[in-house]
Design a protein around this motif. Sequence first.
Motif, PDB file in Angstrom:
ATOM      1  N   VAL A  78       9.644  10.371 -13.370  1.00 24.58           N
ATOM      2  CA  VAL A  78       9.228   9.668 -12.156  1.00 24.58           C
ATOM      3  C   VAL A  78      10.000  10.256 -10.983  1.00 24.58           C
ATOM      4  O   VAL A  78      11.228  10.332 -11.013  1.00 24.58           O
ATOM      5  CB  VAL A  78       9.509   8.149 -12.251  1.00 24.58           C
ATOM      6  N   ARG A 115       7.465   5.728 -19.555  1.00 29.55           N
ATOM      7  CA  ARG A 115       7.005   6.961 -20.198  1.00 29.55           C
ATOM      8  C   ARG A 115       5.490   7.096 -20.172  1.00 29.55           C
ATOM      9  O   ARG A 115       4.958   8.203 -20.176  1.00 29.55           O
ATOM     10  CB  ARG A 115       7.518   7.013 -21.634  1.00 29.55           C
ATOM     11  N   ASN A 116       4.786   5.968 -20.130  1.00 34.18           N
ATOM     12  CA  ASN A 116       3.324   5.994 -20.108  1.00 34.18           C
ATOM     13  C   ASN A 116       2.736   5.934 -18.701  1.00 34.18           C
ATOM     14  O   ASN A 116       1.521   6.030 -18.531  1.00 34.18           O
ATOM     15  CB  ASN A 116       2.761   4.832 -20.928  1.00 34.18           C
ATOM     16  N   ASP A 175       0.308   9.295  -8.862  1.00 31.36           N
ATOM     17  CA  ASP A 175       0.399  10.350  -7.857  1.00 31.36           C
ATOM     18  C   ASP A 175      -0.078   9.738  -6.550  1.00 31.36           C
ATOM     19  O   ASP A 175      -1.274   9.523  -6.370  1.00 31.36           O
ATOM     20  CB  ASP A 175      -0.454  11.556  -8.234  1.00 31.36           C
ATOM     21  N   LYS A 218      12.240  10.732 -20.291  1.00 33.64           N
ATOM     22  CA  LYS A 218      11.854  11.527 -21.463  1.00 33.64           C
ATOM     23  C   LYS A 218      12.979  11.553 -22.494  1.00 33.64           C
ATOM     24  O   LYS A 218      12.738  11.739 -23.678  1.00 33.64           O
ATOM     25  CB  LYS A 218      11.539  12.970 -21.059  1.00 33.64           C
ATOM     26  N   VAL A 277       1.369   6.913 -15.218  1.00 34.98           N
ATOM     27  CA  VAL A 277       0.761   8.073 -14.560  1.00 34.98           C
ATOM     28  C   VAL A 277       0.499   7.657 -13.117  1.00 34.98           C
ATOM     29  O   VAL A 277      -0.208   6.684 -12.860  1.00 34.98           O
ATOM     30  CB  VAL A 277      -0.549   8.505 -15.252  1.00 34.98           C
ATOM     31  N   ARG A 326       5.392  10.277  -7.789  1.00 43.07           N
ATOM     32  CA  ARG A 326       4.673  10.889  -8.904  1.00 43.07           C
ATOM     33  C   ARG A 326       5.317  10.459 -10.206  1.00 43.07           C
ATOM     34  O   ARG A 326       6.549  10.337 -10.285  1.00 43.07           O
ATOM     35  CB  ARG A 326       4.714  12.416  -8.795  1.00 43.07           C
ATOM     36  N   ALA A 327       4.503  10.249 -11.208  1.00 37.15           N
ATOM     37  CA  ALA A 327       5.022   9.912 -12.532  1.00 37.15           C
ATOM     38  C   ALA A 327       4.061  10.467 -13.570  1.00 37.15           C
ATOM     39  O   ALA A 327       2.845  10.390 -13.408  1.00 37.15           O
ATOM     40  CB  ALA A 327       5.146   8.406 -12.701  1.00 37.15           C
ATOM     41  N   ASN A 328       4.646  11.039 -14.619  1.00 36.79           N
ATOM     42  CA  ASN A 328       3.835  11.553 -15.721  1.00 36.79           C
ATOM     43  C   ASN A 328       4.773  11.898 -16.878  1.00 36.79           C
ATOM     44  O   ASN A 328       5.752  12.611 -16.684  1.00 36.79           O
ATOM     45  CB  ASN A 328       3.040  12.783 -15.292  1.00 36.79           C
ATOM     46  N   GLY A 329       4.464  11.385 -18.048  1.00 33.66           N
ATOM     47  CA  GLY A 329       5.220  11.730 -19.239  1.00 33.66           C
ATOM     48  C   GLY A 329       6.671  11.312 -19.223  1.00 33.66           C
ATOM     49  O   GLY A 329       7.499  11.941 -19.875  1.00 33.66           O
TER      50      GLY A 329
END
Length: 120
Positions: free
Chosen positions: A39, A5-6, A10, A62, A8, A33-36
């Motif tokens: 993934v 979840r943490n 690209d 999420k 980030v 890519r991964a964010n919030g």
Amino acid sequence: LEPVRNLVLDGKLSVGSLKINSVAVKNILVGARANGGLVTVDPLSMALYGGKYNGNIRLNAKTDPPSISLDEKLSGVKVGPLLKDMTGKAQLTGTANASLKISAKGLEADAITKTMDGDV
């Protein structure tokens, strides 16, 4: 799931050719890519044994439980040479075409198996 979840990220990775345990692949392209907690690995592609692999993977951390989806396609792969390189024997011949589009939820293998849905 907190590390996912943490996360980030690209990035893209491109490899001209690679041999893993005698299996040769070319023109590898991986985008990630991964964010919030979301993934995505897309594109994911390579050329192998006269054919192509294309796919993407999506992990959604999420939600509880997390979900995963895969959309994979293999087209025109010469089975004999692939098996020869993998096992030392070409027990089959022909051309492989396959697709997989599935999704599932859970953290444990049992939960993932029970919620798996899609087409192969």
